[in-house]
Write an enzyme that holds these catalytic residues in place. Structure first.
Site, PDB file in Angstrom:
ATOM      1  N   ASP A 113       0.810  -1.233   0.000  1.00 62.61           N
ATOM      2  CA  ASP A 113       0.000   0.000   0.000  1.00 62.61           C
ATOM      3  C   ASP A 113       0.836   1.273   0.000  1.00 62.61           C
ATOM      4  O   ASP A 113       0.311   2.357   0.223  1.00 62.61           O
ATOM      5  CB  ASP A 113      -0.988  -0.002   1.180  1.00 62.61           C
ATOM      6  CG  ASP A 113      -0.419   0.645   2.434  1.00 62.61           C
ATOM      7  OD1 ASP A 113       0.777   0.455   2.718  1.00 62.61           O
ATOM      8  OD2 ASP A 113      -1.175   1.346   3.109  1.00 62.61           O
ATOM      9  N   GLU A 114       2.123   1.135  -0.272  1.00 60.10           N
ATOM     10  CA  GLU A 114       3.015   2.277  -0.078  1.00 60.10           C
ATOM     11  C   GLU A 114       4.089   2.314  -1.160  1.00 60.10           C
ATOM     12  O   GLU A 114       4.700   1.287  -1.436  1.00 60.10           O
ATOM     13  CB  GLU A 114       3.696   2.044   1.279  1.00 60.10           C
ATOM     14  CG  GLU A 114       4.214   3.212   1.970  1.00 60.10           C
ATOM     15  CD  GLU A 114       4.911   2.765   3.253  1.00 60.10           C
ATOM     16  OE1 GLU A 114       5.840   3.455   3.652  1.00 60.10           O
ATOM     17  OE2 GLU A 114       4.557   1.733   3.841  1.00 60.10           O
TER      18      GLU A 114
HETATM   19  N1  DCP Z   1      -0.086  -4.306   8.256  1.00 51.83           N
HETATM   20  C1  DCP Z   1       0.014  -5.499   8.981  1.00 51.83           C
HETATM   21  N2  DCP Z   1       0.626  -5.508  10.209  1.00 51.83           N
HETATM   22  C2  DCP Z   1       1.141  -4.359  10.725  1.00 51.83           C
HETATM   23  C3  DCP Z   1       1.060  -3.154  10.000  1.00 51.83           C
HETATM   24  C4  DCP Z   1       0.436  -3.170   8.760  1.00 51.83           C
HETATM   25  O1  DCP Z   1      -0.454  -6.542   8.510  1.00 51.83           O
HETATM   26  N3  DCP Z   1       1.728  -4.384  11.925  1.00 51.83           N
HETATM   27  C5  DCP Z   1      -0.775  -4.323   6.948  1.00 51.83           C
HETATM   28  C6  DCP Z   1      -2.230  -3.914   7.095  1.00 51.83           C
HETATM   29  C7  DCP Z   1      -2.279  -2.514   6.572  1.00 51.83           C
HETATM   30  C8  DCP Z   1      -1.155  -2.489   5.560  1.00 51.83           C
HETATM   31  O2  DCP Z   1      -0.182  -3.394   6.035  1.00 51.83           O
HETATM   32  O3  DCP Z   1      -3.553  -2.207   6.006  1.00 51.83           O
HETATM   33  C9  DCP Z   1      -0.550  -1.106   5.365  1.00 51.83           C
HETATM   34  O4  DCP Z   1       0.078  -0.668   6.534  1.00 51.83           O
HETATM   35  P1  DCP Z   1       0.034   0.835   7.022  1.00 51.83           P
HETATM   36  O5  DCP Z   1       1.040   0.967   8.104  1.00 51.83           O
HETATM   37  O6  DCP Z   1       0.123   1.754   5.844  1.00 51.83           O
HETATM   38  O7  DCP Z   1      -1.398   0.977   7.711  1.00 51.83           O
HETATM   39  P2  DCP Z   1      -2.812   1.267   7.077  1.00 51.83           P
HETATM   40  O8  DCP Z   1      -2.742   1.482   5.611  1.00 51.83           O
HETATM   41  O9  DCP Z   1      -3.734   0.170   7.493  1.00 51.83           O
HETATM   42  O10 DCP Z   1      -3.270   2.584   7.832  1.00 51.83           O
HETATM   43  P3  DCP Z   1      -2.789   4.097   7.588  1.00 51.83           P
HETATM   44  O11 DCP Z   1      -4.028   4.823   7.167  1.00 51.83           O
HETATM   45  O12 DCP Z   1      -2.298   4.563   8.913  1.00 51.83           O
HETATM   46  O13 DCP Z   1      -1.726   4.078   6.535  1.00 51.83           O
HETATM   47 MG    MG Z   2      -1.345   2.779   4.776  1.00 57.29          MG
END
Ligand code: DCP
Ligand code: MG
Length: 365
Positions: A113-114
């Site tokens: 996602d990044e």
């Molecule tokens: N992820 C995971 N375990 C973690 C951190 C993240 O499995 N400890 C996975 C789920 C997230 C994805 O990776 O959806 C992307 O991580 P991000 O840190 O970018 O978090 P999000 O996209 O979920 O939230 P944000 O809106 O803070 O970016």
């Molecule tokens: Mg994210």
């Protein structure tokens, strides 16, 4: 004059794009009944699962990534926890990249996602990186019904900090002429790589912001943090010359297969390895000139979703790494740990980049 012209020519435009509550947003898109609710994606609480991520509604209750699901349910009793669907997230990630490619070929994914994009050469939006970022947000929203956030800056370090600044669904730009001011107020804890321990160590030295860090002589930082001290000194000044690198170095390659019905008996599992190892061999053949395998790995997921892996070093004596017999032996050794029917088997290789002088540049992954 010549100097400032040269400076401008070197000025890069870097975007860092990061999806908002990625897995959770995808699930809410797919299942409208989940929208607006406190949801999380993760493992089952009674199976000692953990939270991968949660919706922003759930975050209000303190639910966080990597937290035990049982703990998340204590904080937020109405939390709905859904199981992850990685294939779906991978597909969405590819769709993100399709949009990104309209702005640059220089894309460096950090996770599903990044990604960093170097848009310095992109003629779209009259060359305005901020407008490109806004356009990317709008396209992701319209074409994929998801939201992302973006940071715009002259380098990767600042772009990553910036993408978090207006999250969710926001763009934040640090223009070159504001870098100096921006970093002065930036807490050192926002520097990628400065974890809790380093932040505490820095605080003991009286360093809280990057302005404080700028005041520490480089020799002191080198003494205290070794090589990382140099990087700290640079980022404290907003300097980061790392290029956006599309060719990420692979650490492993693997194939796995979920069976339509669980396999209960070991001989049938051993037989199933033949196909997996053959597929692994075909996939490895495509990158063989760039890497050599250092370990072989097997993965077993049992009927109850618990899983185990077992790996072994591959000898340097020219032994044939892809002989399925080696993988079968590992499965035979690993399966009794759970001794339950299995739903998935996997075979993989841990890799090291080939150091041969004549090896071509690493391929894109
Ligand atoms: N992820 C995971 N375990 C973690 C951190 C993240 O499995 N400890 C996975 C789920 C997230 C994805 O990776 O959806 C992307 O991580 P991000 O840190 O970018 O978090 P999000 O996209 O979920 O939230 P944000 O809106 O803070 O970016
Ligand atoms: Mg994210």
């Amino acid at each position: 004059m010549a100097d400032s012209q040269q400076k401008r020519a070197l000025q890069r435009k870097i975007l860092h794009v990061d999806a908002d509550s990625f897995y959770a947003s995808v699930e809410m898109r797919e299942r409208p009944e989940l929208r607006g609710k406190a949801i999380a994606v993760g493992g089952n609480a009674d199976r000692r699962g953990v939270i991968a991520t949660s919706s922003y509604e759930a975050r209000k209750f303190g639910v966080r990534s990597a937290m035990a699901s049982s703990r998340a349910l204590v904080l937020c009793p109405q939390l709905i926890i859904v199981a992850p669907r990685f294939e779906l997230y991978k597909k969405v990630s590819r769709q993100f990249h399709q949009i990104f490619r309209d702005y640059s070929a220089l894309i460096e994914p950090l996770s599903l996602d990044e990604a960093f994009l170097d848009v310095s050469e992109c003629p779209r939006c009259c060359g305005s990186a901020t407008r490109m970022a806004e356009e990317i947000l709008a396209r992701v929203r319209d074409e994929l019904q998801l939201t992302v956030s973006a940071g715009v800056a002259p380098n990767k370090f600042l772009a990553k900090v910036a993408s978090d600044w207006n999250k969710p669904n926001g763009v934040f730009t640090i223009p070159p002429n504001e870098v100096a001011q921006f970093v002065r107020n930036l807490p050192v804890s926002k520097i990628n790589g400065v974890g809790k321990v380093t932040a505490e160590n820095l605080q003991k030295m009286g360093v809280v912001t990057c302005a404080d860090l700028q005041a520490v002589p480089l020799e002191d930082l080198l003494k205290r943090f070794g090589k990382y001290g140099k990087r700290l000194s640079e980022v404290a000044r907003g300097i980061d010359n790392r290029p956006v690198q599309p060719s990420r170095v692979r650490k492993s390659i693997s194939v796995e297969h979920t069976f339509p019905e669980d396999i209960a008996e070991l001989p049938a599992m051993l037989e199933a390895m033949d196909g997996l190892v053959e597929e692994l061999g075909q996939r490895f053949a495509k990158i063989e000139q760039h890497y050599f395998p250092v370990k072989r790995v097997v993965k077993i997921k049992y009927r109850d979703f618990t899983q185990t892996t077992l790996e072994e070093a591959i000898g340097t004596s020219g032994e044939n790494w892809c002989d399925a017999e080696h993988f079968r032996r590992l499965i035979a050794a690993a399966w009794p740990r759970g001794a339950k029917p299995v739903r998935l088997l996997g075979a993989g290789l841990r890799l090291q980049p080939s150091t041969r002088k004549d090896s071509p540049q690493l391929p894109l992954v």
